[in-house]
Each structure stands twice: as structure tokens, then as C-alpha cells.
Design a protein around this motif. Structure first.
Motif, PDB file in Angstrom:
ATOM      1  N   ASN A   1      42.278 -24.291 -11.086  1.00 29.98           N
ATOM      2  CA  ASN A   1      43.724 -24.412 -11.094  1.00 29.98           C
ATOM      3  C   ASN A   1      44.290 -23.020 -10.845  1.00 29.98           C
ATOM      4  O   ASN A   1      43.941 -22.075 -11.549  1.00 29.98           O
ATOM      5  N   THR A   2      45.089 -22.892  -9.799  1.00 27.41           N
ATOM      6  CA  THR A   2      45.609 -21.553  -9.506  1.00 27.41           C
ATOM      7  C   THR A   2      47.128 -21.564  -9.543  1.00 27.41           C
ATOM      8  O   THR A   2      47.762 -22.567  -9.233  1.00 27.41           O
ATOM      9  N   GLN A   3      47.659 -20.457  -9.921  1.00 29.17           N
ATOM     10  CA  GLN A   3      49.101 -20.327  -9.879  1.00 29.17           C
ATOM     11  C   GLN A   3      49.458 -18.951  -9.318  1.00 29.17           C
ATOM     12  O   GLN A   3      49.035 -17.927  -9.839  1.00 29.17           O
ATOM     13  N   PHE A   4      50.215 -18.991  -8.248  1.00 30.95           N
ATOM     14  CA  PHE A   4      50.663 -17.749  -7.628  1.00 30.95           C
ATOM     15  C   PHE A   4      52.114 -17.550  -8.010  1.00 30.95           C
ATOM     16  O   PHE A   4      52.913 -18.484  -7.948  1.00 30.95           O
TER      17      PHE A   4
ATOM     18  N   GLN B   1      43.398 -21.354  -4.150  1.00 27.49           N
ATOM     19  CA  GLN B   1      42.495 -22.316  -4.761  1.00 27.49           C
ATOM     20  C   GLN B   1      41.364 -22.664  -3.805  1.00 27.49           C
ATOM     21  O   GLN B   1      40.204 -22.728  -4.194  1.00 27.49           O
ATOM     22  N   GLN B   2      41.711 -22.839  -2.529  1.00 26.79           N
ATOM     23  CA  GLN B   2      40.681 -23.174  -1.529  1.00 26.79           C
ATOM     24  C   GLN B   2      39.689 -22.026  -1.375  1.00 26.79           C
ATOM     25  O   GLN B   2      38.491 -22.230  -1.285  1.00 26.79           O
ATOM     26  N   ALA B   3      40.221 -20.810  -1.348  1.00 31.27           N
ATOM     27  CA  ALA B   3      39.345 -19.656  -1.179  1.00 31.27           C
ATOM     28  C   ALA B   3      38.388 -19.542  -2.355  1.00 31.27           C
ATOM     29  O   ALA B   3      37.182 -19.332  -2.179  1.00 31.27           O
ATOM     30  N   LEU B   4      38.904 -19.709  -3.562  1.00 33.02           N
ATOM     31  CA  LEU B   4      38.062 -19.517  -4.738  1.00 33.02           C
ATOM     32  C   LEU B   4      37.034 -20.624  -4.886  1.00 33.02           C
ATOM     33  O   LEU B   4      35.913 -20.382  -5.319  1.00 33.02           O
ATOM     34  N   SER B   5      37.417 -21.853  -4.500  1.00 30.91           N
ATOM     35  CA  SER B   5      36.425 -22.922  -4.655  1.00 30.91           C
ATOM     36  C   SER B   5      35.266 -22.755  -3.684  1.00 30.91           C
ATOM     37  O   SER B   5      34.238 -23.404  -3.849  1.00 30.91           O
TER      38      SER B   5
ATOM     39  N   ALA C   1      41.970 -11.682  -7.937  1.00 29.70           N
ATOM     40  CA  ALA C   1      41.370 -12.872  -8.540  1.00 29.70           C
ATOM     41  C   ALA C   1      39.851 -12.730  -8.615  1.00 29.70           C
ATOM     42  O   ALA C   1      39.231 -13.109  -9.611  1.00 29.70           O
ATOM     43  N   THR C   2      39.245 -12.159  -7.558  1.00 26.47           N
ATOM     44  CA  THR C   2      37.798 -11.946  -7.579  1.00 26.47           C
ATOM     45  C   THR C   2      37.396 -11.087  -8.762  1.00 26.47           C
ATOM     46  O   THR C   2      36.459 -11.415  -9.501  1.00 26.47           O
ATOM     47  N   LEU C   3      38.112  -9.979  -8.930  1.00 27.59           N
ATOM     48  CA  LEU C   3      37.773  -9.080 -10.032  1.00 27.59           C
ATOM     49  C   LEU C   3      37.936  -9.776 -11.377  1.00 27.59           C
ATOM     50  O   LEU C   3      37.088  -9.652 -12.258  1.00 27.59           O
ATOM     51  N   ALA C   4      39.025 -10.539 -11.517  1.00 26.24           N
ATOM     52  CA  ALA C   4      39.281 -11.205 -12.795  1.00 26.24           C
ATOM     53  C   ALA C   4      38.200 -12.244 -13.082  1.00 26.24           C
ATOM     54  O   ALA C   4      37.763 -12.398 -14.221  1.00 26.24           O
ATOM     55  N   ILE C   5      37.746 -12.941 -12.033  1.00 28.83           N
ATOM     56  CA  ILE C   5      36.714 -13.959 -12.226  1.00 28.83           C
ATOM     57  C   ILE C   5      35.395 -13.317 -12.624  1.00 28.83           C
ATOM     58  O   ILE C   5      34.684 -13.801 -13.500  1.00 28.83           O
TER      59      ILE C   5
ATOM     60  N   ILE D   1      29.758 -16.662  -9.431  1.00 30.92           N
ATOM     61  CA  ILE D   1      30.218 -16.849  -8.062  1.00 30.92           C
ATOM     62  C   ILE D   1      29.084 -16.482  -7.115  1.00 30.92           C
ATOM     63  O   ILE D   1      28.208 -15.698  -7.471  1.00 30.92           O
ATOM     64  N   LYS D   2      29.117 -17.059  -5.920  1.00 23.88           N
ATOM     65  CA  LYS D   2      28.051 -16.797  -4.951  1.00 23.88           C
ATOM     66  C   LYS D   2      28.025 -15.332  -4.576  1.00 23.88           C
ATOM     67  O   LYS D   2      26.989 -14.700  -4.563  1.00 23.88           O
ATOM     68  N   GLU D   3      29.172 -14.808  -4.236  1.00 21.35           N
ATOM     69  CA  GLU D   3      29.275 -13.392  -3.918  1.00 21.35           C
ATOM     70  C   GLU D   3      30.748 -13.012  -3.971  1.00 21.35           C
ATOM     71  O   GLU D   3      31.598 -13.855  -4.239  1.00 21.35           O
ATOM     72  N   TYR D   4      31.023 -11.757  -3.713  1.00 20.24           N
ATOM     73  CA  TYR D   4      32.415 -11.325  -3.720  1.00 20.24           C
ATOM     74  C   TYR D   4      33.185 -12.086  -2.652  1.00 20.24           C
ATOM     75  O   TYR D   4      32.644 -12.388  -1.587  1.00 20.24           O
TER      76      TYR D   4
END
Lengths: 251, 302
Positions: A73-76, A104-108, A142-146, A153-156
Motif C-alpha cells: 500500500n503506497t501513499q504519495f 506501488q507497481q515499482a515496489l511490487s 522508498a528503497t532505503l526505507a524498505i 527485496i530482490k535488489e535495489y
């Protein structure tokens, strides 16, 4: 002489003094909040973004829960003071909703969702200062926070913008000024290690012949960003690790 | 009314530097990094890793752990992963048929079965329909409990039990939430500190600070919660000081266990309780505590 042609001057410098293939200065910090599971702050030039990640936790909405994957779930949102003219509302407008979906698409694409059935991951990003490349900065934050939240995650996943100056020269990491002065902006979200492109977006069109070189440039930018993020992550992990005396690492 | 206003500039002063004694060289893996090359095929994939074209890659940022062939990468910070026998502090989030849902900072809400609690009146008795109807009178939404992990289901849900007089509903006190990694795994997680404060260090990062527990009184360990009793001011002050000490240690990523908290408490005595919330004081307490701990360590190793 249109404004477009002045984006790079005769000695090869851009409006803010960078060269065509240079990124703006990136500064980042992880673990800025104590309440969320993971959080990060990133500055790309003057673009400043905060990100917070909650989860994985039990889904609040029972109907949405999936038995084989977690939902993301993402919120910008953009602070009302982030742009030159004050925004009416920080989120909920068309642009924010679109960027939420894109994020959301990018992160999934990278989060290993199948590990967490019946769970949910919330990602909140907030733009504090918008100066071009907002979406790219949001993805990087978002990458850093995750990673800070310890979510596998698979990779950065990194995002970067690129454009075409003087109808010929590809240039990297577009600032707000350059965005206005013209030139189409290409935003890509990529997995820099496997060189896969997850998402690609353009603000205007340019001739197809130019696409490969602009794309290459943007991908290069993603790789550079990844190196910077990687260093920040290692720094952060070793800081926490050495403070706790690696107590839980050796057991 | 005069009030001191604290003004400070952003500086390195209130940030903590790692102590040289705790420096060991640990290789840190970040997501996507190769842990093992394809050449070595003799391994078992563990948590925090994934296979990609035969290579074993890390999926979280952390350090490698190897148990025989099992290779895993453990992230330093993550949600609480329960293990059987660990002590937890949690909050009831839902009352269902025959079970309570408990929020314990883990991935999914934990379960507390009606059959795994000690009901008042007899250790062993059948749980009747009346008991099911009475469930909300024992524990209702928002109640804080201490419990132990009984088992872990395949999807990661924890099943709790309170079948000991130590566990049960928590009464008056303060709950502090810290990172689960900061709680040192000890034999004992229930402490009565010398300065008149009782402490429960939940493995899930929830720390409960309460007034001292009298063992003589015949601890019912059940569902009684005495909210009428007035806790004396000194005890409350000591509890608040312990809370601030724990926050100071947690903010500087220092491990929490009985000794470190007692040391921090003693080092904090030169400050007023409310002064302990200033960043300088927090760093000061954390550094002094760390020094005393390393002195103790050196003394014990000789």
C-alpha cells in the motif's frame, strides 16, 4: 534561438553548473523516525523526500488479504509548501494518485511478497521540497526505507530522469528549471544490478532515434545512484551493528 | 513562571560514536549482493537470501550467518520473529470465539487461546461455554498482557500462553516500545530492580515498567488489575527515570538488559528525570553506561 538550445552552454555546462552526465548531490539518511519500521530521508539536489515504511503487518482490511502474498500500500503526498505556489491539498489529487500507483507497481517488482501471506506493507512518501525528479527521489527514498525495515527485496530499485539537450546531447538528473525550459523528460525506474527496467515514463515526445542513448544515460544514472545508496546502507548497518556490539549477529 | 529553553545547533556532539572496543570486522551484505558464487553448490538457502541463476544472493541488508550448510542473512532491524519460549508483552486487539488476538509487533497478530490461559478458580478445569461468554471480562481490547510463545504456526503466527503465575494481565505501569534487536536474550526477563521498580523486557521490543511486585502477597498472575491502588510518588519517579534511561539507551542502540538498565539508572542520577529527555543527557548516559559495561566485561575476562 529557443530556450531548449541553451540547456547546455558552449563549454558544456548546464544551468546549475553540472556537466551533462552528472547527478545532483545526493545525501541520504536512514532510520530518521522511531515509530515506523523503516524510514529514510533523501536529498537529490534541492528535491527533498521523506519515506516511512510500516510492516509487514496484519492487513487492516480483511477482504483485501491474500493467502499467498502481502499487499503493498503506497501513499504519495507533497507538502503544501513544496512547490513555488502553495498547493491546495497535499494528497488525493490526480497527480498524487497516479504517482502512488506508479510507486506501488515499482515496489511490487522487487519486494518478495510471497514470503508474507495475509500481510500488508505500507509505504508513505512525502515530498518536502520539489525541484525536479520528484518521482525518482521518491523511489530512491522508498528503497532505503524498505531496506531499513528489513523487508526482503530482490535488489535495489532506483529511479533517475534523463533528457535531451540541444536536440542531441543526453543529460542526466533533470532539475525543475530544466524541466520547465523544455526538453522531454524521461523517467525510468530500474533494477541497476540486473539492468532491468521496471517503469518508464515520458513527459513529452522526442524522436525514436534518440531514445536508446537517453535510456542508456538514465540507466547509467540509476547505477550511480545505487552505488550511493549502497554506501549509505552499509554505513547505517555498521553503525547500528557496532553500537549494539553485534550482539544478535554472532548468536 | 520561568522555564529554561534549550537551544542547540546541529552538531556531532549529540551523536554517538562507536566505542573502539566493540569494533569487530563484520562483512555487511546488501540486497542483490552475491553471498555465494555459482561454483559452490553445496549450500542450503536460509532467510534473507534468494537464488538467482545458481548464485545465492542477499535480499536484506545485514550480516551473514552460517550453520553448517544453511546460509542466511539476518537484517539488523526487522519485525519481531518469535521463537518458542520467549517472553512477550502485547496488547489485546480483538476478542474472538475461544481466542484473543494480541498485537505483539510481529508480522501477524498473535493468538492467545482460551485453553492456554489460567482461569481463576482451579488450575485444571474444562473451559465451558460460560467461560467463552466471560472472555471479555478476563481480557478486553486494549488490555496489556505478558505471555510466553507456545508455538509458531507455519504462516508465522505466534500462539501464546499465560500458564504461569508470572504471566497475565499487566496493571499500572509504563510501556516503552524499542527495537526488538535491542533486547538481549536472557534467562530471566522479569526483573525487580533495586530501586523499587519492576521490569518486563519483552523479546518483541515491548518493555513494561511497573511498581515493585510483592511476591509475598500471593501473586494471582491472572486477570486482576488494581487501578485503585495509589503508587507512591517516589516509585512513580523511579519508573519515569527508568523509562527515560531505556529511551536513552535505545536511541543510541545500546543493548537492554538488567545490568545495563541499572547502570544507566545510576549514571542518570545527576540529572533530573525530565532533563534526561535532552539529547546531550541521553548520549551522556548511554556513553557512561557503555563504559561501565565494558569495564565489567574486562574485569570478568581477566
Amino acid at each position: 534561438m529557443s530556450a531548449k538550445q541553451q540547456l547546455i552552454n558552449k563549454i558544456g555546462l548546464r544551468l546549475d553548473g553540472r556537466r551533462a552526465n552528472e547527478l545532483r548531490r545526493i545525501r541520504c539518511k536512514m532510520g530518521v523516525f522511531s515509530q515506523p519500521d523503516g524510514s529514510a530521508y533523501i536529498e537529490q539536489g534541492l528535491t527533498k523526500v521523506l519515506a516511512a515504511v510500516y510492516g509487514p503487518h496484519q492487513t487492516r482490511n480483511k477482504q483485501k488479504a491474500q493467502h499467498d502474498a502481502c499487499i503493498i500500500n503506497t501513499q504519495f503526498s507533497m507538502a503544501v509548501f513544496s512547490t513555488t505556489d502553495r498547493k491546495k491539498r497535499p494528497r488525493g489529487d490526480r497527480k498524487s494518485i497516479e504517482l502512488s500507483v506508479l510507486l506501488q507497481q515499482a515496489l511490487s517488482a522487487v519486494i518478495e511478497t510471497d514470503l508474507y501471506p495475509f500481510s500488508q506493507i505500507d509505504v508513505y512518501v512525502e515530498v518536502l521540497h520539489a525541484d525536479g525528479g520528484i518521482y525518482a527521489a521518491c523511489v530512491n527514498a522508498a528503497t532505503l526505507a524498505i531496506i531499513d525495515a528489513g523487508i526482503p527485496i530482490k535488489e535495489y530499485i532506483c529511479a533517475c530522469t534523463a533528457s535531451l539537450a540541444n536536440d542531441d546531447v543526453p543529460m542526466l538528473d533533470i532539475s525543475h528549471q530544466e524541466e520547465i525550459l523544455g526538453g522531454p523528460t524521461l523517467t525510468i525506474t530500474a533494477l541497476p544490478m540486473s539492468e532491468k527496467i521496471v517503469l518508464m515514463e515520458m513527459s513529452q515526445r522526442f524522436h525514436l532515434d534518440h531514445l536508446p542513448k537517453v535510456l542508456d544515460k538514465a540507466l547509467e544514472g540509476c547505477k550511480d545512484i545505487k552505488e550511493i545508496l549502497d554506501e549509505a546502507v552499509k554505513d547505517h548497518v555498521s553503525k547500528i551493528g557496532s553500537a549494539t556490539g553485534w550482539a544478535n549477529a554472532s548468536s | 513562571m520561568s522555564q529554561t529553553i534549550h537551544i542547540r545547533t546541529a552538531s556531532q556532539e549529540n551523536r554517538i560514536r562507536p566505542l573502539p572496543s566493540s569494533q569487530k570486522n563484520h562483512r555487511i551484505f546488501t540486497p542483490g549482493e552475491e553471498v555465494i558464487k555459482a561454483a559452490h553448490t553445496n549450500f542450503v538457502r536460509g532467510h534473507g537470501t534468494y537464488e538467482d541463476d545458481g548464485d545465492l544472493k542477499a535480499s536484506v541488508a545485514g550480516v551473514k550467518e552460517q550453520v553448517n550448510k544453511l546460509i542466511s542473512v539476518r537484517p539488523l532491524k526487522s519485525r519481531y520473529n518469535g521463537q518458542v519460549g520467549e517472553v512477550l508483552v502485547g496488547r489485546i486487539s480483538e476478542v474472538q470465539q475461544k481466542k484473543w488476538k494480541v498485537e505483539t509487533n510481529s508480522r501477524l497478530d498473535s493468538l492467545l487461546q482460551l485453553s492456554s490461559v489460567n482461569l481463576p478458580g482451579g488450575e485444571l478445569r474444562r473451559r465451558s461455554i460460560e467461560d467463552q461468554h466471560m472472555m471479555r471480562q478476563y481480557l478486553q481490547e486494549g488490555d496489556l498482557i505478558s505471555a510466553e510463545v507456545q508455538s509458531v504456526f507455519t504462516d508465522g503466527t505466534l500462539s501464546l500462553h499465560t500458564r504461569s503465575l508470572r504471566y497475565g494481565k499487566l496493571g499500572q505501569g509504563i510501556l516503552v516500545k524499542v527495537l526488538p534487536l535491542l533486547i538481549k536474550k536472557c534467562k530471566i526477563h522479569f526483573h525487580n530492580l533495586p530501586f523499587g521498580v519492576s521490569l518486563i523486557l519483552g523479546n518483541n521490543g515491548y518493555v513494561f515498567i511497573g511498581p515493585p511486585i510483592n511476591d509475598k502477597e500471593g501473586n494471582e498472575g491472572g486477570f486482576v488489575q488494581n487501578l485503585e491502588e495509589v503508587v507512591p510518588k517516589e516509585t512513580r519517579e523511579a519508573m519515569a527515570r527508568v523509562r527515560n534511561c531505556i529511551l536513552a539507551l535505545a536511541k543510541n542502540f545500546r543493548m537492554l538488559f538488567d545490568t545495563s538498565i541499572v547502570f544507566a539508572y545510576e549514571e542518570s542520577l545527576k540529572y533530573n528525570v525530565h532533563e534526561l529527555l535532552l539529547p546531550e543527557a541521553m548520549v551522556d548516559v548511554a556513553v557512561l553506561t557503555q563504559q561501565r559495561l565494558s569495564m565489567l566485561e574486562n574485569y570478568e575476562s581477566h
